[in-house]
Scaffold this motif. Structure first.
Motif, mmCIF file in Angstrom:
data_model
loop_
_atom_site.group_PDB
_atom_site.id
_atom_site.type_symbol
_atom_site.label_atom_id
_atom_site.label_comp_id
_atom_site.label_asym_id
_atom_site.label_seq_id
_atom_site.Cartn_x
_atom_site.Cartn_y
_atom_site.Cartn_z
ATOM 1 N N ASP A 1 0.840 -1.085 0.084
ATOM 2 C CA ASP A 1 -0.076 -0.039 -0.062
ATOM 3 C C ASP A 1 0.823 1.266 0.026
ATOM 4 O OD1 ASP A 1 0.921 0.355 2.872
ATOM 5 O OD2 ASP A 1 -1.055 -0.465 3.482
ATOM 6 N N ASP A 2 0.213 2.382 0.022
ATOM 7 C CA ASP A 2 1.203 3.573 -0.099
ATOM 8 C C ASP A 2 2.101 3.875 1.008
ATOM 9 O OD1 ASP A 2 -0.166 4.228 -2.689
ATOM 10 O OD2 ASP A 2 -1.279 5.861 -1.891
ATOM 11 N N ALA A 3 1.572 3.387 2.100
ATOM 12 C CA ALA A 3 2.272 3.616 3.334
ATOM 13 C C ALA A 3 3.564 2.693 3.344
ATOM 14 C CB ALA A 3 1.717 3.046 4.656
ATOM 15 N N ASP A 4 3.496 1.628 2.677
ATOM 16 C CA ASP A 4 4.669 0.836 2.286
ATOM 17 C C ASP A 4 5.768 1.288 1.201
ATOM 18 O OD1 ASP A 4 3.634 -1.547 4.003
ATOM 19 O OD2 ASP A 4 2.385 -2.037 2.219
ATOM 20 N N ARG A 5 4.931 1.989 0.471
ATOM 21 C CA ARG A 5 5.874 2.470 -0.728
ATOM 22 C C ARG A 5 6.638 3.792 -0.150
ATOM 23 N NH1 ARG A 5 1.378 0.504 -3.775
ATOM 24 N NH2 ARG A 5 2.185 -1.267 -5.271
ATOM 25 N N TRP A 6 6.077 4.613 0.514
ATOM 26 C CA TRP A 6 6.896 6.116 0.690
ATOM 27 C C TRP A 6 8.124 5.972 1.190
ATOM 28 C CZ3 TRP A 6 3.885 8.405 -2.155
ATOM 29 C CH2 TRP A 6 2.669 8.569 -1.968
ATOM 30 N N PRO A 7 8.582 5.171 2.362
ATOM 31 C CA PRO A 7 9.820 4.961 2.628
ATOM 32 C C PRO A 7 10.921 4.347 1.313
ATOM 33 C CG PRO A 7 8.682 3.976 4.307
ATOM 34 C CD PRO A 7 7.942 4.432 3.153
ATOM 35 N N TRP A 8 10.214 3.646 0.567
ATOM 36 C CA TRP A 8 11.200 3.045 -0.549
ATOM 37 C C TRP A 8 11.119 4.007 -1.619
ATOM 38 C CZ3 TRP A 8 8.327 1.162 -5.530
ATOM 39 C CH2 TRP A 8 9.247 1.066 -6.182
#
Length: 170
Positions: A54-61
């Motif tokens: 989800d977006d929360a997973d993708r932001w740090p990446w």
């Protein structure tokens, strides 16, 4: 390309980002960074289990990829990242304004699914391909980049990519 840019090789899983990225970097004479290497272990575990990020997973990446791009601004580089949504691409561009260009590897779903099913040792299962296509937002006219079809050999795709990027006249 007149000045060194950071080319983000984007597209759904199975389009060949990891194959084309290094070939493109070699053709342009710049370093390559594998986008999957920027994922935290929790993201890889989630995808390996067949659960879409989800977006929360993708932001740090995305932020980690953006930091790499920022460090290569003015020097050039190639990095892979699915960058499926406009907001993801905007975040990458914000990290390195005026340096980032996108190369969207696009193709027929059946071809991509076949290629995904043939690869070995990759954490992304074919089952997530539908969610990737559902999430994908095509490059818009105001986004710096080009789309290249993924049919043909890696060398043919890379040659089309180099020509298309040079055609941007940047």
């Amino acid at each position: 390309m007149s000045t060194p840019h950071v080319v983000v090789v984007m597209g759904v899983a199975g389009t060949g980002k990891t194959t084309i990225g290094p070939l493109l970097a070699e053709a342009l004479g710049v370093p390559y960074a594998e986008g999957d290497d920027f994922h935290p272990p929790a993201n890889i575990a989630k995808m390996s289990a067949g659960t879409p990020l989800d977006d929360a997973d993708r932001w740090p990446w995305l932020d980690a990829i953006g930091q790499w791009a920022q460090g290569r601004a003015g020097l050039g580089g190639v990095v892979s990242s699915s960058a499926l949504k406009r907001v993801y691409r905007d975040r990458l561009r914000a990290a390195a304004p005026d340096a980032v260009l996108f190369l969207h590897l696009s193709g027929d779903r059946e071809l991509i699914e076949r290629r995904m099913s043939e690869r070995r040792g990759h954490f992304m299962p074919t089952a997530l391909l539908d969610s990737q296509f559902a999430t994908l937002q095509q490059l818009q006219e105001d986004e710096p980049g080009v789309a290249v079809d993924v049919s043909g050999t890696p060398e043919e795709i890379t040659a089309r990519a180099v020509a298309a990027l040079r055609g941007l006249g940047r």
